[in-house]
Design a protein around this motif. Structure first.
Motif, PDB file in Angstrom:
ATOM      1  N   ASP A  64       0.876  -1.173   0.000  1.00 40.96           N
ATOM      2  CA  ASP A  64       0.000   0.000   0.000  1.00 40.96           C
ATOM      3  C   ASP A  64       0.913   1.221   0.000  1.00 40.96           C
ATOM      4  OD1 ASP A  64       0.766   0.560   2.721  1.00 40.96           O
ATOM      5  OD2 ASP A  64      -0.753  -0.852   3.408  1.00 40.96           O
ATOM      6  N   CYS A  65       0.387   2.379   0.186  1.00 43.57           N
ATOM      7  CA  CYS A  65       1.199   3.601   0.096  1.00 43.57           C
ATOM      8  C   CYS A  65       2.301   3.675   1.150  1.00 43.57           C
ATOM      9  CB  CYS A  65       0.300   4.827   0.208  1.00 43.57           C
ATOM     10  SG  CYS A  65      -0.822   4.995  -1.182  1.00 43.57           S
ATOM     11  N   ARG A  66       2.146   2.954   2.255  1.00 44.96           N
ATOM     12  CA  ARG A  66       3.118   3.055   3.353  1.00 44.96           C
ATOM     13  C   ARG A  66       3.921   1.794   3.591  1.00 44.96           C
ATOM     14  NH1 ARG A  66       1.257   5.579   8.618  1.00 44.96           N
ATOM     15  NH2 ARG A  66       1.602   3.434   9.164  1.00 44.96           N
ATOM     16  N   THR A  67       3.496   0.668   3.048  1.00 41.54           N
ATOM     17  CA  THR A  67       4.102  -0.609   3.406  1.00 41.54           C
ATOM     18  C   THR A  67       4.642  -1.331   2.176  1.00 41.54           C
ATOM     19  OG1 THR A  67       2.470  -0.819   5.178  1.00 41.54           O
ATOM     20  CG2 THR A  67       3.682  -2.802   4.588  1.00 41.54           C
ATOM     21  N   ASN A  68       5.878  -1.795   2.290  1.00 45.20           N
ATOM     22  CA  ASN A  68       6.467  -2.645   1.262  1.00 45.20           C
ATOM     23  C   ASN A  68       6.413  -4.093   1.727  1.00 45.20           C
ATOM     24  OD1 ASN A  68       7.276  -0.589  -0.559  1.00 45.20           O
ATOM     25  ND2 ASN A  68       8.981  -0.102   0.802  1.00 45.20           N
ATOM     26  N   CYS A  69       6.386  -5.014   0.784  1.00 46.67           N
ATOM     27  CA  CYS A  69       6.493  -6.430   1.109  1.00 46.67           C
ATOM     28  C   CYS A  69       7.641  -7.011   0.297  1.00 46.67           C
ATOM     29  CB  CYS A  69       5.184  -7.165   0.855  1.00 46.67           C
ATOM     30  SG  CYS A  69       4.597  -7.098  -0.832  1.00 46.67           S
ATOM     31  N   TYR A  70       8.159  -8.131   0.777  1.00 48.08           N
ATOM     32  CA  TYR A  70       9.381  -8.697   0.219  1.00 48.08           C
ATOM     33  C   TYR A  70       9.166 -10.154  -0.160  1.00 48.08           C
ATOM     34  CZ  TYR A  70      11.181  -4.465   2.276  1.00 48.08           C
ATOM     35  OH  TYR A  70      11.385  -3.151   2.583  1.00 48.08           O
ATOM     36  N   SER A  71       9.832 -10.575  -1.236  1.00 44.68           N
ATOM     37  CA  SER A  71       9.794 -11.974  -1.664  1.00 44.68           C
ATOM     38  C   SER A  71      11.153 -12.327  -2.257  1.00 44.68           C
ATOM     39  CB  SER A  71       8.684 -12.207  -2.681  1.00 44.68           C
ATOM     40  OG  SER A  71       8.895 -11.415  -3.832  1.00 44.68           O
ATOM     41  N   LEU A  72      11.473 -13.614  -2.225  1.00 49.43           N
ATOM     42  CA  LEU A  72      12.736 -14.078  -2.782  1.00 49.43           C
ATOM     43  C   LEU A  72      12.695 -14.038  -4.306  1.00 49.43           C
ATOM     44  CD1 LEU A  72      13.529 -17.270  -0.683  1.00 49.43           C
ATOM     45  CD2 LEU A  72      14.586 -15.020  -0.483  1.00 49.43           C
ATOM     46  N   THR A  73      13.817 -13.711  -4.896  1.00 52.51           N
ATOM     47  CA  THR A  73      13.983 -13.849  -6.340  1.00 52.51           C
ATOM     48  C   THR A  73      14.495 -15.262  -6.608  1.00 52.51           C
ATOM     49  OG1 THR A  73      16.277 -13.134  -6.256  1.00 52.51           O
ATOM     50  CG2 THR A  73      14.606 -11.403  -6.598  1.00 52.51           C
ATOM     51  N   GLN A  74      14.594 -15.611  -7.868  1.00 53.62           N
ATOM     52  CA  GLN A  74      15.186 -16.912  -8.218  1.00 53.62           C
ATOM     53  C   GLN A  74      16.615 -16.989  -7.690  1.00 53.62           C
ATOM     54  OE1 GLN A  74      13.759 -19.645  -9.390  1.00 53.62           O
ATOM     55  NE2 GLN A  74      15.718 -20.635  -9.083  1.00 53.62           N
ATOM     56  N   GLN A  75      17.364 -15.896  -7.795  1.00 51.76           N
ATOM     57  CA  GLN A  75      18.735 -15.862  -7.284  1.00 51.76           C
ATOM     58  C   GLN A  75      18.738 -16.098  -5.776  1.00 51.76           C
ATOM     59  OE1 GLN A  75      20.914 -12.223  -8.058  1.00 51.76           O
ATOM     60  NE2 GLN A  75      22.463 -12.729  -6.543  1.00 51.76           N
ATOM     61  N   GLY A  76      17.809 -15.496  -5.060  1.00 50.09           N
ATOM     62  CA  GLY A  76      17.723 -15.690  -3.615  1.00 50.09           C
ATOM     63  C   GLY A  76      17.414 -17.134  -3.256  1.00 50.09           C
ATOM     64  N   ARG A  77      16.461 -17.737  -3.956  1.00 52.98           N
ATOM     65  CA  ARG A  77      16.117 -19.150  -3.711  1.00 52.98           C
ATOM     66  C   ARG A  77      17.307 -20.054  -4.015  1.00 52.98           C
ATOM     67  NH1 ARG A  77      11.251 -17.297  -5.390  1.00 52.98           N
ATOM     68  NH2 ARG A  77      11.622 -17.638  -7.590  1.00 52.98           N
ATOM     69  N   SER A  78      17.973 -19.797  -5.115  1.00 54.92           N
ATOM     70  CA  SER A  78      19.126 -20.602  -5.510  1.00 54.92           C
ATOM     71  C   SER A  78      20.239 -20.516  -4.469  1.00 54.92           C
ATOM     72  CB  SER A  78      19.639 -20.130  -6.874  1.00 54.92           C
ATOM     73  OG  SER A  78      20.807 -20.811  -7.233  1.00 54.92           O
ATOM     74  N   CYS A  79      20.500 -19.331  -3.979  1.00 55.65           N
ATOM     75  CA  CYS A  79      21.544 -19.162  -2.977  1.00 55.65           C
ATOM     76  C   CYS A  79      21.193 -19.861  -1.670  1.00 55.65           C
ATOM     77  CB  CYS A  79      21.813 -17.678  -2.738  1.00 55.65           C
ATOM     78  SG  CYS A  79      22.753 -16.927  -4.069  1.00 55.65           S
ATOM     79  N   LEU A  80      19.931 -19.818  -1.271  1.00 52.79           N
ATOM     80  CA  LEU A  80      19.522 -20.531  -0.057  1.00 52.79           C
ATOM     81  C   LEU A  80      19.693 -22.030  -0.226  1.00 52.79           C
ATOM     82  CD1 LEU A  80      16.362 -18.634   1.220  1.00 52.79           C
ATOM     83  CD2 LEU A  80      18.685 -18.596   2.148  1.00 52.79           C
ATOM     84  N   HIS A  81      19.362 -22.551  -1.398  1.00 49.84           N
ATOM     85  CA  HIS A  81      19.551 -23.979  -1.659  1.00 49.84           C
ATOM     86  C   HIS A  81      21.034 -24.347  -1.642  1.00 49.84           C
ATOM     87  CE1 HIS A  81      15.426 -25.112  -2.323  1.00 49.84           C
ATOM     88  NE2 HIS A  81      15.263 -24.067  -3.119  1.00 49.84           N
ATOM     89  N   GLN A  82      21.872 -23.488  -2.219  1.00 48.69           N
ATOM     90  CA  GLN A  82      23.319 -23.727  -2.199  1.00 48.69           C
ATOM     91  C   GLN A  82      23.841 -23.718  -0.763  1.00 48.69           C
ATOM     92  OE1 GLN A  82      25.108 -20.780  -4.720  1.00 48.69           O
ATOM     93  NE2 GLN A  82      24.094 -21.557  -6.562  1.00 48.69           N
ATOM     94  N   ARG A  83      23.357 -22.781   0.030  1.00 50.31           N
ATOM     95  CA  ARG A  83      23.788 -22.705   1.430  1.00 50.31           C
ATOM     96  C   ARG A  83      23.360 -23.957   2.194  1.00 50.31           C
ATOM     97  NH1 ARG A  83      27.102 -19.751   5.003  1.00 50.31           N
ATOM     98  NH2 ARG A  83      26.411 -20.376   7.066  1.00 50.31           N
ATOM     99  N   HIS A  84      22.125 -24.406   1.949  1.00 48.69           N
ATOM    100  CA  HIS A  84      21.625 -25.603   2.615  1.00 48.69           C
ATOM    101  C   HIS A  84      22.485 -26.817   2.241  1.00 48.69           C
ATOM    102  CE1 HIS A  84      18.805 -28.328   4.462  1.00 48.69           C
ATOM    103  NE2 HIS A  84      18.763 -29.017   3.341  1.00 48.69           N
ATOM    104  N   LYS A  85      22.808 -26.950   0.967  1.00 50.25           N
ATOM    105  CA  LYS A  85      23.653 -28.049   0.508  1.00 50.25           C
ATOM    106  C   LYS A  85      25.018 -27.980   1.168  1.00 50.25           C
ATOM    107  CE  LYS A  85      25.629 -30.089  -3.640  1.00 50.25           C
ATOM    108  NZ  LYS A  85      25.839 -29.949  -5.068  1.00 50.25           N
ATOM    109  N   TRP A  86      25.600 -26.806   1.216  1.00 49.16           N
ATOM    110  CA  TRP A  86      26.910 -26.605   1.845  1.00 49.16           C
ATOM    111  C   TRP A  86      26.864 -27.003   3.318  1.00 49.16           C
ATOM    112  CZ3 TRP A  86      28.628 -23.275   5.740  1.00 49.16           C
ATOM    113  CH2 TRP A  86      30.004 -23.115   5.850  1.00 49.16           C
TER     114      TRP A  86
END
Length: 98
Positions: A64-86
């Motif tokens: 809305d005019c005052r609030t932002n929301c956030y979501s993962l990008t493909q790059q963000g998801r990929s990096c989390l999966h890489q971190r989990h594997k590591w």
């Protein structure tokens, strides 16, 4: 950009964004404090979210005019999966030595 180049706080924010559907900054702050029992300064969370956005790990959209929301990008998801594997690889080695 590698997940290893982020701070621990930024990596933790990515994990929380992954588990909450399009959270606001305040919702992320609340969830982080609930998960870690650490206090998060509002002045700390938004610059880190901006950094994650600029580096392509998350998307920021206006809810809305005052609030932002956030979501993962493909790059963000990929990096989390890489971190989990590591982590799994390193934990497997640690379990063998115990």
């Amino acid at each position: 950009m590698s997940l290893f180049e982020l701070t621990a706080f930024q990596r933790d924010l990515l994990f929380i964004i992954a588990m909450v559907d399009e959270p606001s900054g305040q919702e992320l702050k609340d969830q982080f404090e609930e998960e870690t029992t650490a206090t998060v300064n509002r002045g700390n969370i938004y610059p880190n979210l901006n950094t994650l956005t600029e580096r392509g790990f998350i998307n920021k959209e206006s809810r809305d005019c005052r609030t932002n929301c956030y979501s993962l990008t493909q790059q963000g998801r990929s990096c989390l999966h890489q971190r989990h594997k590591w982590e799994q690889e390193h934990l497997a080695g640690a379990q063998q030595t115990v």
